[in-house]
Design a protein around this motif. Structure first.
Motif, mmCIF file in Angstrom:
data_model
loop_
_atom_site.group_PDB
_atom_site.id
_atom_site.type_symbol
_atom_site.label_atom_id
_atom_site.label_comp_id
_atom_site.label_asym_id
_atom_site.label_seq_id
_atom_site.Cartn_x
_atom_site.Cartn_y
_atom_site.Cartn_z
ATOM 1 N N ASP A 1 42.370 30.038 38.961
ATOM 2 C CA ASP A 1 43.005 30.009 37.748
ATOM 3 C C ASP A 1 44.392 30.618 37.712
ATOM 4 N N GLU A 2 44.590 31.712 38.453
ATOM 5 C CA GLU A 2 45.873 32.280 38.565
ATOM 6 C C GLU A 2 46.966 31.266 39.238
ATOM 7 N N LEU A 3 46.348 30.733 40.436
ATOM 8 C CA LEU A 3 47.136 29.840 41.232
ATOM 9 C C LEU A 3 47.652 28.366 40.351
ATOM 10 N N SER B 1 53.522 36.098 34.262
ATOM 11 C CA SER B 1 53.031 37.771 34.502
ATOM 12 C C SER B 1 52.311 38.346 33.441
ATOM 13 N N ALA B 2 52.750 37.971 32.359
ATOM 14 C CA ALA B 2 52.022 38.721 31.151
ATOM 15 C C ALA B 2 50.696 38.174 31.073
ATOM 16 N N ILE B 3 50.707 36.980 31.069
ATOM 17 C CA ILE B 3 49.167 36.077 30.768
ATOM 18 C C ILE B 3 48.342 36.541 31.911
ATOM 19 N N LEU B 4 48.606 36.688 33.079
ATOM 20 C CA LEU B 4 47.970 37.094 34.255
ATOM 21 C C LEU B 4 47.442 38.732 34.009
ATOM 22 N N ASN B 5 48.174 39.224 33.639
ATOM 23 C CA ASN B 5 47.937 40.934 33.561
ATOM 24 C C ASN B 5 46.948 40.906 32.324
ATOM 25 N N ILE C 1 41.170 41.759 30.286
ATOM 26 C CA ILE C 1 40.037 41.233 29.531
ATOM 27 C C ILE C 1 38.908 41.227 30.537
ATOM 28 N N MET C 2 39.136 41.148 31.895
ATOM 29 C CA MET C 2 37.914 41.110 32.777
ATOM 30 C C MET C 2 37.593 42.308 33.333
ATOM 31 N N GLY C 3 38.396 43.471 32.619
ATOM 32 C CA GLY C 3 37.906 44.735 33.295
ATOM 33 C C GLY C 3 38.304 45.296 34.436
ATOM 34 N N ASN C 4 39.252 44.470 35.034
ATOM 35 C CA ASN C 4 40.039 44.902 36.230
ATOM 36 C C ASN C 4 40.936 45.876 36.184
ATOM 37 N N ALA C 5 41.271 46.647 37.093
ATOM 38 C CA ALA C 5 42.492 47.477 37.214
ATOM 39 C C ALA C 5 43.425 46.809 37.213
ATOM 40 N N THR C 6 44.585 47.469 36.365
ATOM 41 C CA THR C 6 45.664 46.846 36.563
ATOM 42 C C THR C 6 46.782 47.911 36.998
ATOM 43 N N GLY C 7 47.990 47.463 37.412
ATOM 44 C CA GLY C 7 49.117 48.614 37.910
ATOM 45 C C GLY C 7 50.229 47.789 37.742
ATOM 46 N N THR D 1 52.222 46.581 39.821
ATOM 47 C CA THR D 1 52.537 45.818 40.888
ATOM 48 C C THR D 1 51.412 44.359 40.633
ATOM 49 N N LEU D 2 50.537 44.713 39.880
ATOM 50 C CA LEU D 2 49.834 43.582 39.850
ATOM 51 C C LEU D 2 50.259 42.467 39.054
ATOM 52 N N ARG D 3 50.526 41.378 39.847
ATOM 53 C CA ARG D 3 50.993 39.977 39.178
ATOM 54 C C ARG D 3 52.412 40.257 38.277
ATOM 55 N N ASN D 4 53.169 41.295 38.832
ATOM 56 C CA ASN D 4 54.256 41.376 38.179
ATOM 57 C C ASN D 4 55.315 40.414 38.368
ATOM 58 N N ARG D 5 56.649 40.377 37.847
ATOM 59 C CA ARG D 5 57.698 39.429 38.077
ATOM 60 C C ARG D 5 57.802 39.115 39.404
ATOM 61 N N ASN D 6 57.985 40.262 40.101
ATOM 62 C CA ASN D 6 58.382 39.599 41.517
ATOM 63 C C ASN D 6 57.118 39.184 42.383
ATOM 64 N N GLY D 7 55.921 39.444 42.170
ATOM 65 C CA GLY D 7 54.831 38.621 42.769
ATOM 66 C C GLY D 7 54.499 37.220 42.118
ATOM 67 N N VAL D 8 54.744 37.150 40.811
ATOM 68 C CA VAL D 8 54.562 35.715 40.494
ATOM 69 C C VAL D 8 55.514 34.960 40.880
ATOM 70 N N TYR D 9 56.955 35.339 41.215
ATOM 71 C CA TYR D 9 58.096 34.788 41.525
ATOM 72 C C TYR D 9 57.736 34.283 43.081
ATOM 73 N N LEU D 10 57.343 35.197 43.670
ATOM 74 C CA LEU D 10 56.999 34.880 45.398
ATOM 75 C C LEU D 10 56.029 33.859 45.296
ATOM 76 N N LYS D 11 54.980 34.089 44.624
ATOM 77 C CA LYS D 11 53.737 33.058 44.658
ATOM 78 C C LYS D 11 54.209 31.645 44.168
ATOM 79 N N VAL D 12 55.110 31.581 43.270
ATOM 80 C CA VAL D 12 55.676 30.398 42.847
ATOM 81 C C VAL D 12 56.582 29.622 43.758
#
Length: 86
Positions: free
Chosen positions: A13-15, A41-45, A50-56, A58-69
């Motif tokens: 889903d993230e991809l 990034s905001a949607i992914l975080n 919501i899923m109860g995962n730990a966020t930080g 670096t989790l799906r931040n602007r840089n990470g989303v941009y790199l993945k794109v």
């Protein structure tokens, strides 16, 4: 020195959301499009919270989303046909 835990592997889903951003920005989300990167990034975080995962920070931040794109370029025939590499 304590190692920071790595971010989880991107889910299907993230991809899909990242690929949608790639397509919407014609493979070049820069300038004003960074707002769109921030939105994804905001949607992914939010999904992770919501899923109860730990966020930080670096989790799906602007840089990470941009790199993945930008990683989608490596298999984009329109980009590669211009003689460019991913």
């Amino acid at each position: 020195m304590e190692k920071k835990p790595r971010n989880p592997v991107w889910s299907r889903d993230e991809l899909i959301l990242a690929l949608d951003l790639y397509v919407r920005t014609s493979g070049n989300p820069t300038g004003q499009d960074f707002e769109a990167v921030d939105e994804v990034s905001a949607i992914l975080n939010k999904l992770h919270r919501i899923m109860g995962n730990a966020t930080g920070e670096t989790l799906r931040n602007r840089n990470g989303v941009y790199l993945k794109v930008m990683n989608f370029r490596s298999s984009d025939p329109h980009y590669l046909d211009q003689g460019k590499v991913g």
